[in-house]
Motif scaffolding. Structure first.
Motif, PDB file in Angstrom:
ATOM      1  N   HIS A 140       0.834  -1.205   0.000  1.00 55.96           N
ATOM      2  CA  HIS A 140       0.000   0.000   0.000  1.00 55.96           C
ATOM      3  C   HIS A 140       0.870   1.256   0.000  1.00 55.96           C
ATOM      4  O   HIS A 140       0.602   2.230  -0.738  1.00 55.96           O
TER       5      HIS A 140
ATOM      6  N   GLU B 148       1.171   4.157  -2.892  1.00 55.17           N
ATOM      7  CA  GLU B 148       0.980   5.567  -2.587  1.00 55.17           C
ATOM      8  C   GLU B 148       2.188   6.404  -3.040  1.00 55.17           C
ATOM      9  O   GLU B 148       2.036   7.508  -3.596  1.00 55.17           O
TER      10      GLU B 148
ATOM     11  N   ARG C  98       2.055   6.731  -6.760  1.00 50.31           N
ATOM     12  CA  ARG C  98       1.039   7.691  -7.184  1.00 50.31           C
ATOM     13  C   ARG C  98       1.546   9.122  -7.030  1.00 50.31           C
ATOM     14  O   ARG C  98       1.251   9.998  -7.839  1.00 50.31           O
TER      15      ARG C  98
END
Length: 457
Positions: free
Chosen positions: A271, A275, A278
């Motif tokens: 995760h 992130e 991104r």
């Protein structure tokens, strides 16, 4: 001295006999027999003379011998009656009848003996009754235990069998007097082979369409001076099933714990990596992926360890020269050799035993022992070889010693609990055993015992 004692009575009778003898002697030699003879001689023309001392002694003997016999009869009569009573009582005791009491009431030594005898009989009766009650209780327990019990004599004939044994071997009918080998002649081969040996055994047989596992415990001993053999057949299927379920639960707990410890960080790191990607922060991505790879490798090693434990191959026994074997061990771990190198080669699977010894030496180093305190000893004992790995660490508590060889048991935070369990599995596959014990002067000693081929010893 009591008057009513045998000694007192005998003294009185002897005194009476002595007094009687003295009176007879005086009567014959002094008065009244001499005067009576003189009177008869004066009144009647009889040729009688006064008895001399010899004749007096003879007359006394004629009178005293019957009197003495009568006195002896008086003294010995109660003794003879008591001896006959005791003879009958002893014969009854010999036949196992302790209900006999002597109904003679006397106030002398014989009375004391009768009282002691009757007390002995009462004690024997009470002990017999208590023994009978205990035997009844024991027989009730033995007859109703689920363990099949068979007692055979020197001729292999059944001397005793409980209800479970009758149902197991003879459809509920009595087994007493039957030849046990003939009785199980049609039984499954595994059962026959187990009973032919003299050691405890675990075997499985087909019963009522399902497989039933039994544990056979047998002991030889002497009963009433004759050799007997006791065999106990215990059904283990339910217990083994319970242990199997418990083992599976432990496996699931350990695997779940390890999976959670690895998958939770992997999920969190994935995760975080997404992130960062991104946001375009790609500089930190390599460290995230490296951590994910490290946790994945750890999880792979954990699963691989369980797989190797479950798929342990049968050992390939071979003659192993000790010097090359020890040199190979030294490449993987550090230890001190405290014994001489055996001249005869060992007889085992070198790959599996090397794995076991390396794990044991690594455990010794991880115990906190000084490196020079970790040692190996090779001790041939008859047709067995003892490989001892010792350290100078803190040792183990009694609770840990009792469970250390169980699969999935570990005191280490990152341990899988398979190291010692794998060592036990390998040693038992070789027909040997492994034992753990604390050393008296500190540390732990792990002993691996392996049987050796006769040709190598």
């Amino acid at each position: 001295m009591r008057l009513r004692s045998l000694e007192g009575r005998l003294s009185v009778l002897l005194s009476v006999a002595s007094l009687t003898g003295a009176l007879v002697y005086a009567g014959v030699t002094h008065w009244p027999l001499p005067q009576l003879i003189a009177s008869l001689h004066d009144n009647f023309p009889l040729n009688l003379s006064t008895p001399n001392r010899t004749n007096a002694v003879i007359i006394c003997a004629v009178i005293l011998v019957p009197l003495s016999w009568w006195f002896a009869h008086i003294v010995m009569q109660p003794v003879k009656r008591l001896l006959r009573a005791l003879e009958g009582a002893v014969a009854s005791y010999r036949d196992g009848d302790f209900s006999i009491s002597i109904a003679l009431h006397r106030r002398d030594e014989l009375g004391d003996l009768i009282s002691v005898h009757n007390e002995l009989g009462q004690t024997l009766r009470e002990q017999r009754q208590n023994l009978a009650q205990r035997e009844l209780l024991l027989d009730t327990v033995v007859q109703n235990t689920p363990v099949a019990l068979v007692l055979t004599d020197a001729n292999d004939r059944v001397a005793y069998a409980n209800i479970a044994a009758r149902h197991l071997f003879n459809e509920g009918r009595s087994l007493n007097g039957l030849h046990f080998a003939t009785l199980i002649a049609d039984a499954p081969e595994a059962l026959r082979k187990a009973t032919e040996g003299s050691e405890d055994a675990l075997f499985s047989v087909e019963m009522d369409g399902s497989e039933e596992t039994f544990h056979l415990s047998q002991r030889a001993f002497r009963l009433q001076g004759r050799p007997h053999r006791l065999q106990l057949f215990r059904r283990m299927t339910r217990e083994l099933s319970r242990q199997e379920v418990a083992a599976w639960k432990r496996v699931i707990r350990v695997v779940s714990h390890e999976l959670n410890n690895s998958l939770a960080p992997i999920s969190s790191l994935a995760h975080s990596g997404a992130e960062l990607a991104r946001r375009g922060d790609i500089q930190r991505l390599p460290s995230v992926f490296a951590t994910i790879g490290e946790r994945a490798r750890h999880l792979h090693g954990f699963i691989d360890g369980y797989a190797r434990f479950a798929k342990l191959p049968a050992p390939r026994l071979a003659a192993v020269a000790w010097q090359p074997f020890l040199e190979g061990l030294a490449l993987h771990c550090r230890f001190q050799l405290l014994s001489e190198v055996p001249e005869q080669p060992g007889w085992f699977d070198p790959v599996q035993i090397e794995q076991v010894v390396i794990n044991l030496v690594k455990n010794a180093h991880e115990s906190g022992s000084a490196p020079e305190g970790v040692s190996i000893s090779l001790i041939p004992v008859g047709h067995e070889l003892r490989i001892e790995v010792a350290d100078r660490g803190p040792g183990m508590s009694e609770a840990v010693l009792a469970q250390a060889l169980l699969p999935f048991y570990s005191t280490k935070r990152s341990g899988t609990g398979l190291g010692l369990a794998l060592a036990r599995e390998i040693s038992e596959a070789h027909g040997g055993r492994i034992a753990l014990a604390n050393r008296e002067d500190g540390g732990l000693r792990v002993t691996l015992v392996l049987p050796q081929s006769a040709s190598t010893t």
